[in-house]
Design a protein around this motif. Structure first.
Motif, short mmCIF file in Angstrom:
data_model
loop_
_atom_site.label_atom_id
_atom_site.label_comp_id
_atom_site.label_asym_id
_atom_site.label_seq_id
_atom_site.Cartn_x
_atom_site.Cartn_y
_atom_site.Cartn_z
N ARG A 368 -6.65 -35.62 31.57
CA ARG A 368 -7.42 -34.34 31.72
C ARG A 368 -7.40 -32.99 30.34
N GLN A 369 -6.03 -33.71 29.50
CA GLN A 369 -6.84 -32.53 28.73
C GLN A 369 -8.35 -33.84 27.61
N LYS A 370 -8.55 -35.02 27.81
CA LYS A 370 -9.66 -35.33 26.67
C LYS A 370 -10.67 -34.81 27.49
N GLU A 371 -10.89 -35.08 29.28
CA GLU A 371 -12.37 -34.47 29.63
C GLU A 371 -11.93 -33.28 29.93
N GLN A 372 -11.52 -32.03 29.10
CA GLN A 372 -11.60 -30.85 28.91
C GLN A 372 -12.65 -30.83 27.32
N PHE A 373 -11.66 -31.04 26.79
CA PHE A 373 -12.47 -31.58 25.64
C PHE A 373 -13.66 -32.37 25.39
N ASN A 374 -13.96 -32.80 26.27
CA ASN A 374 -15.64 -33.35 26.61
C ASN A 374 -15.93 -32.73 27.15
N THR A 375 -15.99 -32.17 27.54
CA THR A 375 -16.94 -30.89 28.57
C THR A 375 -17.32 -29.67 27.67
N GLN A 376 -16.46 -29.34 26.73
CA GLN A 376 -16.48 -28.53 25.64
C GLN A 376 -17.46 -29.37 24.92
N LEU A 377 -17.53 -30.45 23.85
CA LEU A 377 -18.33 -30.95 23.25
C LEU A 377 -19.30 -31.12 23.33
N GLN A 378 -19.54 -31.67 24.83
CA GLN A 378 -21.24 -32.10 25.59
C GLN A 378 -21.86 -30.89 25.99
N ASN A 379 -21.17 -28.75 26.33
CA ASN A 379 -21.51 -28.25 26.36
C ASN A 379 -22.55 -27.71 24.98
N LYS A 380 -21.95 -27.60 23.70
CA LYS A 380 -22.34 -27.03 22.82
C LYS A 380 -23.08 -28.75 22.37
N ASN A 381 -22.93 -30.11 22.45
CA ASN A 381 -23.94 -30.60 22.37
C ASN A 381 -25.04 -30.45 22.86
N GLN A 382 -24.82 -30.22 23.78
CA GLN A 382 -26.81 -29.95 24.50
C GLN A 382 -27.69 -28.78 24.16
N THR A 383 -26.38 -27.82 23.53
CA THR A 383 -26.84 -26.78 23.78
C THR A 383 -28.22 -26.78 21.92
N ILE A 384 -27.13 -26.90 21.27
CA ILE A 384 -27.56 -27.67 19.85
C ILE A 384 -29.09 -28.45 20.03
N SER A 385 -28.99 -29.76 21.01
CA SER A 385 -30.06 -30.38 21.24
C SER A 385 -31.11 -29.43 21.66
N GLU A 386 -31.00 -28.95 22.75
CA GLU A 386 -31.66 -28.31 23.09
C GLU A 386 -32.70 -26.94 22.28
N GLN A 387 -31.62 -26.21 21.23
CA GLN A 387 -32.16 -25.87 19.96
C GLN A 387 -33.56 -26.35 19.31
N ASN A 388 -32.64 -27.91 19.05
CA ASN A 388 -33.49 -28.74 17.92
C ASN A 388 -34.95 -29.24 18.45
N GLN A 389 -35.13 -29.21 19.52
CA GLN A 389 -36.12 -29.36 20.25
C GLN A 389 -37.30 -28.82 20.19
N LEU A 390 -36.73 -27.62 20.87
CA LEU A 390 -37.01 -26.37 20.26
C LEU A 390 -38.40 -25.80 19.42
N ILE A 391 -37.38 -26.24 17.96
CA ILE A 391 -37.82 -26.66 17.09
C ILE A 391 -39.20 -27.31 16.00
N SER A 392 -38.39 -28.71 17.10
CA SER A 392 -39.15 -29.64 16.75
C SER A 392 -40.86 -29.38 17.33
N ARG A 393 -40.84 -28.82 18.81
CA ARG A 393 -42.47 -28.59 19.43
C ARG A 393 -42.94 -27.81 18.46
N GLN A 394 -41.87 -26.67 18.05
CA GLN A 394 -42.69 -25.52 17.11
C GLN A 394 -43.43 -26.12 16.00
N ASN A 395 -42.37 -26.62 15.21
CA ASN A 395 -43.11 -27.47 14.03
C ASN A 395 -43.72 -28.59 14.36
N GLU A 396 -43.91 -29.27 15.22
CA GLU A 396 -45.49 -29.74 15.65
C GLU A 396 -46.16 -29.19 15.93
N GLY A 397 -46.36 -28.05 16.22
CA GLY A 397 -48.04 -26.91 17.02
C GLY A 397 -47.89 -26.48 15.44
#
Length: 628
Positions: A368-397
């Motif tokens: 249970r503890q690991k699941e909670q930690f992994n959920t928080q970590l995944q949410n943060k990683n997903q947010t960072i990934s989305e921001q990186n993808q947006l910046i990458s698309r803007q740089n390519e344009g």
């Protein structure tokens, strides 16, 4: 509904001889399924009860032998007997049973015959469109069996359904096919049936003499017709005589028809014949006889209606049961397969479940503890990934825009320098005053050509730059290809004239419009025509023609030059970038952007380019546009 019951006996008689070849190999046996089935078929027109008793004997022999072929043949014979009796539900059950056995044993001829029987059931309850589909499927099965000529009953029954829906021309064509096939296969019964129906169509069309001739042709045939065929023919004659006012002859023919229908115990024939006689007596003024037969007619009509309604309901119930059985069989097979799998892996599954329960109990809190930690970590990683993808698309344009800008400035600086330098030299020569008027005129012509070439080049550069900086936007609309080409040709009239080149455009009529962006097609035509003038020899011709294909319209531009080398054609087709421009026939130069633009705009308009070379005669550019 009256005419639909005629299908019952027509279809029955059309198959009486089908089994003669199938059972020929068993004829030497005195007590066999084949002998009893054949005897049963022979009695179906005259003594139905006796025919059923004989088929019961055949059924007992088939059950004892347990031979699939015997069981299918008996089921097929029963289906006819029930069909004559009028119990459509039992008849359809037997047809389906026979069809299934024939299908499993690979008997294509049996499949075809069973399909015809199923079509007759549909025909008998007024589902003529469905019946025609099944008869057509039966014809295909006959072809697959290698016995295409034996499909004559299917053609006959298609014609019967077409008569019911008043498609007389189609019915006559199918009756003619059935007639020809019946003569090839020796099917006299089908020949009689086809002639009866041809006579009926002529009666419906008011051709009484032709109908009468055909009915007598059946009755006087060298091979005597069956009782049902006589009943139908005499009833038809009664209708013909009545329509022509010959009531005495109509009465005689009607009474003969009624006699045959009583022997057959056919409700449809009895209803039809009593109705005809009632009308004949009414026309003669014999009121009592007319009322007597009218009452009989109403009795048979009521019986027909009630039985038909009951059979239709039974048929729907039977179809529902058949569908339900198929589902149950499929589910049963799936369950049995699953049970087999479960038995093999049951022990392994039990051990695995026990082990998982123990592990889950021991590490429940930690998980249970690991699941909670992994959920928080995944949410943060997903947010960072989305921001990186947006910046990458803007740089390519931004990178693409910057690269396009650099390419634009590089091309402008390179490709404008040469023509401007030439114009500067020409103006300097004219200003020096060292030339005669004729030489000055020649220099002015040269300047005009330079200006025209530079104008085309600038237009191409602007089009290219626009497509690179803003992206290619397509606004598809209908365009008249010859009309558009005519406008472009006018724009190049003077340029062509200075090289003594004649542009010949084919005059076309009824050419469909094409679906293309109007601005893009202008760019394509300008570049192709300019290119053709550039490489055409002085005093030659340029031909523009059009050709309609199944889905496209072709525009062909044939120049009068020396042709194009095969390797150059491959280079044009393969590369989607700027190429080195060739020198024209009067030393004209280019930027190498024109053909790149042509390929680009054709691609985004879903059009395509082909190039053909005729050495010493010229090159032909062929563009295929989509039809609107």
């Amino acid at each position: 509904m009256k005419r639909n019951f005629s299908c019952i006996f027509i279809a029955l008689l059309s198959f009486l001889n089908v089994h003669s070849s199938v059972y020929a190999e068993w004829q030497q046996e005195k007590d066999s399924v084949a002998i009893y089935v054949e005897k049963g078929f022979a009695l179906l027109n005259n003594d139905l009860s006796k025919a059923l008793k004989i088929l019961d004997r055949a059924d007992a022999l088939a059950a004892a032998s347990n031979d699939p072929g015997d069981r299918a043949d008996v089921a097929y014979a029963y289906s006819y007997a029930y069909y004559v009796k009028g119990t459509y539900d039992l008849s359809l059950q037997q047809y389906l049973k026979a069809w299934e056995i024939y299908r499993k044993t690979g008997n294509k001829l049996g499949e075809a015959k069973s399909l015809v029987g199923q079509g007759l059931i549909q025909q008998g309850i007024d589902r003529n469109e469905e019946a025609i589909k099944i008869f057509t499927e039966a014809i295909e099965a006959y072809k697959q069996s290698g016995n295409a000529a034996r499909a004559n009953p299917a053609y006959l029954n298609i014609a019967i359904s077409q008569i019911e829906v008043k498609e007389y021309e189609k019915a006559l064509a199918n009756l003619q096919t059935a007639l020809e096939l019946s003569r090839k296969t020796g099917r006299i019964d089908v020949e009689h049936l086809a002639l009866n129906r041809m006579a009926q169509i002529n009666f419906f069309r008011g051709k009484y003499d032709t109908a009468k001739e055909l009915y007598f042709r059946i009755l006087n045939h060298e091979n005597p017709p069956s009782n049902w065929e006589r009943s139908f023919a005499y009833a038809g004659l009664a209708e013909v005589y009545s329509a022509k006012g010959n009531y005495v002859q109509a009465e005689e023919a009607g009474i003969k028809a009624l006699g045959f229908s009583k022997d057959l115990e056919s409700l449809w024939d009895l209803e039809r014949n009593t109705g005809i006689l009632s009308q004949v007596y009414k026309n003669q003024g014999k009121t009592n006889e007319a009322l007597e037969y009218l009452e009989l007619n109403q009795k048979y009509r009521d019986s027909l209606y009630n039985q038909t309604k009951l059979r239709a309901i039974n048929l729907l119930q039977l179809e529902s049961k058949e569908a339900e059985n198929l589902v149950l069989q499929s589910e049963k097979a799936a369950v049995e397969k699953q049970l087999f799998t479960n038995r093999i892996f049951l022990g392994i599954l039990v051990l695995a479940v026990l082990l998982l329960l123990i592990v889950a109990f021991m590490f429940r809190k930690n998980i249970r503890q690991k699941e909670q930690f992994n959920t928080q970590l995944q949410n943060k990683n997903q947010t960072i990934s989305e921001q990186n993808q947006l910046i990458s698309r803007q740089n390519e344009g931004l990178s693409e825009m910057n690269e396009a800008k650099n390419r634009l400035f590089s091309i402008l600086s390179h490709d404008l320098r040469s023509p401007l330098a030439s114009l500067e030299q020409l103006l300097g020569l004219i200003k020096s005053g060292d030339f005669t008027p004729e030489e000055q005129a020649s220099l002015l012509d040269e300047m005009l050509m330079q200006v025209s070439g530079t104008s085309v080049m600038l237009q191409n550069l602007l089009n290219w730059a626009n497509s690179q900086l803003e992206g290619s936007k397509v606004n598809l609309e209908e365009v008249d290809l010859p009309q558009k080409a005519t406008k472009i040709v006018k724009a190049y009239y003077l340029i062509a004239k200075r090289k003594n080149i004649e542009i010949v455009q084919q005059q076309t009529k009824n050419l469909p419009p094409v679906l293309v962006d109007r601005g893009h097609i202008s760019i394509v035509m300008h570049n192709l025509l300019s290119n053709a003038i550039k490489f055409t020899r002085e005093g030659s011709r340029i031909y523009i023609s059009f050709e309609e294909r199944e889905e496209t319209v072709l525009m062909k531009i044939l120049d009068g030059g020396e042709g194009i080398a095969p390797e150059k054609i491959e280079e044009i087709k393969k590369f989607n970038q700027r190429m080195i421009s060739e020198i024209g026939t009067r030393m004209e130069t280019g930027t190498g952007i024109g053909l790149m633009l042509v390929k680009h705009f054709l691609a985004i308009n879903q059009a395509c380019l082909d190039i053909k070379s005729y050495p010493g005669k010229g090159a032909e550019f062929i563009v295929a546009f989509r039809k609107a």
